[in-house]
Enzyme design. Structure first.
Site, PDB file in Angstrom:
ATOM      1  N   THR A   1       0.860  -1.173   0.000  1.00  0.00           N
ATOM      2  CA  THR A   1       0.000   0.000   0.000  1.00  0.00           C
ATOM      3  C   THR A   1       0.905   1.233   0.000  1.00  0.00           C
ATOM      4  O   THR A   1       1.939   1.257   0.655  1.00  0.00           O
ATOM      5  CB  THR A   1      -1.032  -0.019   1.156  1.00  0.00           C
ATOM      6  OG1 THR A   1      -1.958   1.054   0.974  1.00  0.00           O
ATOM      7  CG2 THR A   1      -0.402   0.108   2.516  1.00  0.00           C
TER       8      THR A   1
ATOM      9  N   CYS B   1      -3.244   7.008   8.325  1.00  0.00           N
ATOM     10  CA  CYS B   1      -3.896   5.707   8.251  1.00  0.00           C
ATOM     11  C   CYS B   1      -2.933   4.645   8.799  1.00  0.00           C
ATOM     12  O   CYS B   1      -1.737   4.888   8.912  1.00  0.00           O
ATOM     13  CB  CYS B   1      -4.235   5.354   6.807  1.00  0.00           C
ATOM     14  SG  CYS B   1      -5.268   6.568   5.997  1.00  0.00           S
TER      15      CYS B   1
ATOM     16  N   HIS C   1      -5.843  -1.338   4.987  1.00  0.00           N
ATOM     17  CA  HIS C   1      -5.417   0.074   5.075  1.00  0.00           C
ATOM     18  C   HIS C   1      -6.594   0.832   5.699  1.00  0.00           C
ATOM     19  O   HIS C   1      -7.536   1.163   4.999  1.00  0.00           O
ATOM     20  CB  HIS C   1      -5.096   0.560   3.659  1.00  0.00           C
ATOM     21  CG  HIS C   1      -4.584   1.974   3.582  1.00  0.00           C
ATOM     22  ND1 HIS C   1      -3.790   2.403   2.556  1.00  0.00           N
ATOM     23  CD2 HIS C   1      -4.753   3.045   4.379  1.00  0.00           C
ATOM     24  CE1 HIS C   1      -3.496   3.692   2.733  1.00  0.00           C
ATOM     25  NE2 HIS C   1      -4.083   4.097   3.835  1.00  0.00           N
TER      26      HIS C   1
END
Lengths: 153, 212
Positions: free
Chosen positions: A15, A21, A38
């Site tokens: 990711t 996040c 995520h």
């Protein structure tokens, strides 16, 4: 952002640009199956519009675990690695909305503890973005950040 | 009809609301571009603003790739309109701008000094202030902006902050994006206005557009 996927060796899963996040990797080292979520927010129970389960730490981890078990992973063997949860802007106020990175990390840890999944490595907090890549073959989590050496946890 | 649904009516691209939002972007960025032009004493053009309702997965692609390095300057908005405003530039564009202001050579790409960062923050402050004051006059509502907060990092990471603010409300982010360019394209950037849903309704109704 607000997404979750699984992958098996020899593939890898990544990711890009994790900020506040948190990226949560679940991994079964025997079957070599890994899942990556995520998540953007800590707690689905505090938000009215909570249909998107991949957005919240609590619901995303549940779903990821479920998908991995459906694909042959065992919960007993499962370990976790987490990264992200930075504070991107140096806000001076105490507004909890602005310390969201820290809250995301805490929520992820609490959820994993509740499920009895051990966190074997983490790279969280601080104030920089991270790109992460997980390799189910070796169980290594590669972390890249701007102006920093690559790191494997 | 819930707030979320009114927000999502924007999915209809022929909607008049798009034109209203685009005009807001136009007036705000027009003012800001003038301020920038005076600041660097050079001609600056702007493009027609884009209005998008994006999924979180698409958000980072606004600037290129989620891993591109950008300079983001963020303001919290309070007063009658709440939300966030972000002024974002690509890393090289930010360098050109700083070089332009501090009299360094244009192609100088040395790491930013404290002074450079402080200058960038102040530029962000001046031109975002120009954007917001134009918007405030247009809709006749009071907008207070916080001090500028800056981050130099991957686009995905910088954008995660406004994305999370939207994430509390729904699954999409409303983006009013205006782009400007210096004549030779060396200085360019984006303004991203991120009103909360409630404020979005206020902006619309103050301009005479009915939000059901």
């Amino acid at each position: 952002m607000a997404d979750l996927k699984i992958c098996c060796s020899p593939d890898a899963i990544t990711t890009l640009g994790l900020g506040s996040c948190v990226g949560i990797v679940l991994y079964d080292p025997i079957e070599k199956i890994a899942g990556l979520a995520h998540v953007m927010l800590p707690d689905s129970t505090q938000i009215v519009c909570n249909e998107n389960i991949a957005k919240f730490a609590d619901t995303a981890i549940d779903r990821l675990l479920q998908i991995m078990i459906e694909n042959g992973a065992s919960k007993n063997r499962m370990i976790a690695k987490i990264a992200g949860g930075a504070q991107m802007f140096a806000f001076s106020s105490e507004n909890p909305m602005l310390c969201i990175g820290k809250r995301n990390v805490e929520a992820s840890k609490n959820k994993l503890e509740e499920l009895g999944i051990r966190i074997v490595a983490e790279d969280t907090g601080d104030s920089y973005g991270r790109t992460i890549e997980f390799y189910p073959e070796t169980g290594e989590l590669l972390i890249k950040a701007v102006g920093k050496e690559k790191k494997i946890i | 009809m819930s707030n979320q649904e009114s927000f999502e009516q924007l999915n209809d691209l022929n909607n008049m609301r798009y034109d209203v939002l685009r005009e807001i972007g136009n007036i705000g960025a027009g003012n800001a571009t003038t301020a920038l032009s005076q600041l660097i004493n050079s001609r600056v053009d702007m493009t027609v603003p884009k209005v998008d309702l994006l999924n979180f997965q698409e958000l980072a692609d606004v600037v290129g790739s989620a891993e591109d390095i950008v300079v983001g300057i963020l303001f919290n908005l309070s007063g009658d309109i709440q939300g966030m405003m972000m002024f974002m530039m690509e890393y090289t564009a930010a360098h050109h701008l700083v070089n332009c202001l501090t009299g360094k050579e244009k192609e100088n790409m040395e790491a930013f000094t404290e002074f450079d960062l402080s200058a960038l923050k102040e530029i962000g402050n001046i031109i975002s202030g120009a954007y917001l004051s134009a918007l405030s006059t247009l809709i006749n509502l009071n907008i207070k902006e916080s001090i500028p907060y800056m981050s130099v990092d991957m686009a995905g990471a910088v954008l995660s902050v406004p994305a999370i603010a939207f994430g509390e409300l729904g699954d999409k982010a409303l983006l009013i994006q205006s782009e400007f360019n210096q004549t030779d394209k060396s200085v360019s950037g984006f303004f991203i206005l991120i009103p909360t849903e409630e404020s979005y309704g206020k902006i619309m109704s103050s301009l005479g557009v009915q939000v059901i």
